[in-house]
Enzyme design. Structure first.
Site, PDB file in Angstrom:
ATOM      1  NE  ARG A  74      -6.979   4.807 -35.459  1.00 33.03           N
ATOM      2  CZ  ARG A  74      -6.500   4.966 -36.671  1.00 33.03           C
ATOM      3  NH1 ARG A  74      -5.436   5.698 -36.856  1.00 33.03           N
ATOM      4  NH2 ARG A  74      -7.053   4.403 -37.710  1.00 33.03           N
ATOM      5  CG  ASP A  77      -8.939  -2.831 -37.697  1.00 33.67           C
ATOM      6  OD1 ASP A  77      -8.459  -3.608 -36.833  1.00 33.67           O
ATOM      7  OD2 ASP A  77      -9.595  -1.826 -37.403  1.00 33.67           O
ATOM      8  CG  ASP A 103     -11.677  -5.479 -37.451  1.00 33.04           C
ATOM      9  OD1 ASP A 103     -12.140  -5.782 -36.339  1.00 33.04           O
ATOM     10  OD2 ASP A 103     -12.018  -4.462 -38.086  1.00 33.04           O
TER      11      ASP A 103
HETATM   12  C1  PRP Z   1      -5.241   0.128 -33.832  1.00 27.28           C
HETATM   13  C2  PRP Z   1      -3.824  -0.353 -33.569  1.00 27.28           C
HETATM   14  C3  PRP Z   1      -3.264   0.732 -32.699  1.00 27.28           C
HETATM   15  C4  PRP Z   1      -3.952   1.967 -33.239  1.00 27.28           C
HETATM   16  C5  PRP Z   1      -2.966   2.723 -34.087  1.00 27.28           C
HETATM   17  O1  PRP Z   1      -6.050  -0.138 -32.768  1.00 27.28           O
HETATM   18  O2  PRP Z   1      -3.768  -1.626 -32.987  1.00 27.28           O
HETATM   19  O3  PRP Z   1      -3.543   0.562 -31.326  1.00 27.28           O
HETATM   20  O4  PRP Z   1      -5.043   1.523 -34.057  1.00 27.28           O
HETATM   21  O5  PRP Z   1      -3.499   3.914 -34.503  1.00 27.28           O
HETATM   22  P1  PRP Z   1      -2.915   5.323 -34.036  1.00 27.28           P
HETATM   23  O6  PRP Z   1      -1.435   5.245 -34.147  1.00 27.28           O
HETATM   24  O7  PRP Z   1      -3.524   6.284 -35.024  1.00 27.28           O
HETATM   25  O8  PRP Z   1      -3.391   5.599 -32.632  1.00 27.28           O
HETATM   26  P2  PRP Z   1      -7.631   0.202 -32.794  1.00 27.28           P
HETATM   27  O9  PRP Z   1      -7.882   1.576 -32.295  1.00 27.28           O
HETATM   28  O10 PRP Z   1      -8.184  -0.138 -34.144  1.00 27.28           O
HETATM   29  O11 PRP Z   1      -8.205  -0.749 -31.679  1.00 27.28           O
HETATM   30  P3  PRP Z   1      -8.311  -2.357 -31.639  1.00 27.28           P
HETATM   31  O12 PRP Z   1      -6.901  -2.902 -31.535  1.00 27.28           O
HETATM   32  O13 PRP Z   1      -9.086  -2.606 -30.411  1.00 27.28           O
HETATM   33  O14 PRP Z   1      -8.990  -2.817 -32.900  1.00 27.28           O
HETATM   34  N1  URA Z   2      -4.883   0.685 -37.044  1.00 26.71           N
HETATM   35  C1  URA Z   2      -4.841  -0.431 -37.825  1.00 26.71           C
HETATM   36  O1  URA Z   2      -5.157  -1.535 -37.357  1.00 26.71           O
HETATM   37  N2  URA Z   2      -4.454  -0.294 -39.098  1.00 26.71           N
HETATM   38  C2  URA Z   2      -4.101   0.900 -39.631  1.00 26.71           C
HETATM   39  O2  URA Z   2      -3.738   0.952 -40.809  1.00 26.71           O
HETATM   40  C3  URA Z   2      -4.146   2.025 -38.799  1.00 26.71           C
HETATM   41  C4  URA Z   2      -4.533   1.899 -37.516  1.00 26.71           C
END
Ligand code: PRP
Ligand code: URA
Length: 209
Positions: free
Chosen positions: A104, A200, A203
């Site tokens: 995102r 997150d 993370d």
């Molecule tokens: C997080 C999560 C989803 C997304 C959800 O991923 O694992 O994929 O956010 O958010 P949305 O519904 O608003 O699209 P992130 O983008 O943080 O990536 P990551 O898993 O690589 O940390």
């Molecule tokens: N992605 C995450 O990992 N946590 C949230 O709360 C929203 C998006």
């Protein structure tokens, strides 16, 4: 309209509460992610077709039921979806696994696809799409778009926590996709984080913050 299946099993609620607690460390968080995925897999595969076969038990002939060769692919959305894979494979060890990489954009909150590698026969498989968090719904919709462009016809989305906004976005864009979720929370905050949520997910699974 897609059906939303919100889990009500006490074990799932208990483990999810552990994940929400900010003092829970990486090891316990990762374990709970895998365990909830395994428990949710039970619900998400409830409609798998069965066939009858004949076998011999040690004492008699018996007609018994086995899964009738449904082809399944598990597709985690990178990164955080990887945390659900282990538990899902415990239940469906023969499933093929594809990966969709999306992040995102922190400013726009729009999903950016950076990777996609799927089984070559993906169009013949039922897909269980895995991501712990359904926030705005942008990432899930983009992943489903990507799968459908490659010919996938049957998709179920599995999340640990969803915001009502994300559920609606997926339902509007893809009314054929059923959603399995451990909990639907209250709302999104101004940064697109789920409230109360768990922070997150990526993370916390990988210990990157
Ligand atoms: C997080 C999560 C989803 C997304 C959800 O991923 O694992 O994929 O956010 O958010 P949305 O519904 O608003 O699209 P992130 O983008 O943080 O990536 P990551 O898993 O690589 O940390
Ligand atoms: N992605 C995450 O990992 N946590 C949230 O709360 C929203 C998006």
């Amino acid at each position: 309209m897609a059906t939303v299946h919100e889990m009500d099993h006490p074990l799932i609620k208990h483990k999810l509460s552990l994940m929400r607690d900010k003092t829970t460390g990486v090891k316990e968080f990762r374990e709970a992610t895998a365990e909830i995925a395994m428990l949710m897999c039970y619900e998400a595969t409830r409609d798998l077709p069965l066939k009858e076969i004949s076998i011999e038990t040690p004492v008699a002939q018996a007609k018994v039921k086995v899964i009738s060769g449904k082809k399944i692919a598990l597709v985690p959305i990178l990164r955080a979806g990887l945390g659900m894979i282990e538990g899902m494979l415990e239940m469906i060890p023969a499933a093929k696994v594809g990966h969709i990489g999306l992040y995102r954009d922190p400013e726009t909150l729009h999903p950016v696809e950076y990777y996609c590698k799927l089984p070559s026969d993906i169009q013949d498989r039922d897909v269980l799409l895995l991501d712990p968090m359904l926030a705005t719904g942008g990432s899930a919709v983009a992943a489903i778009d990507s799968l459908k462009r490659r010919g996938v016809k049957h998709i179920k989305l599995m999340n640990l926590i969803a915001a009502p906004e994300g559920v609606k976005t997926v339902q509007d864009a893809h009314p054929d996709v059923d959603i399995f979720v451990a909990a639907i929370d209250e709302k999104l905050n101004e940064h697109g984080y789920i409230i109360p949520g768990l922070g997150d997910a990526g993370d916390r699974i990988f210990g990157t913050k």
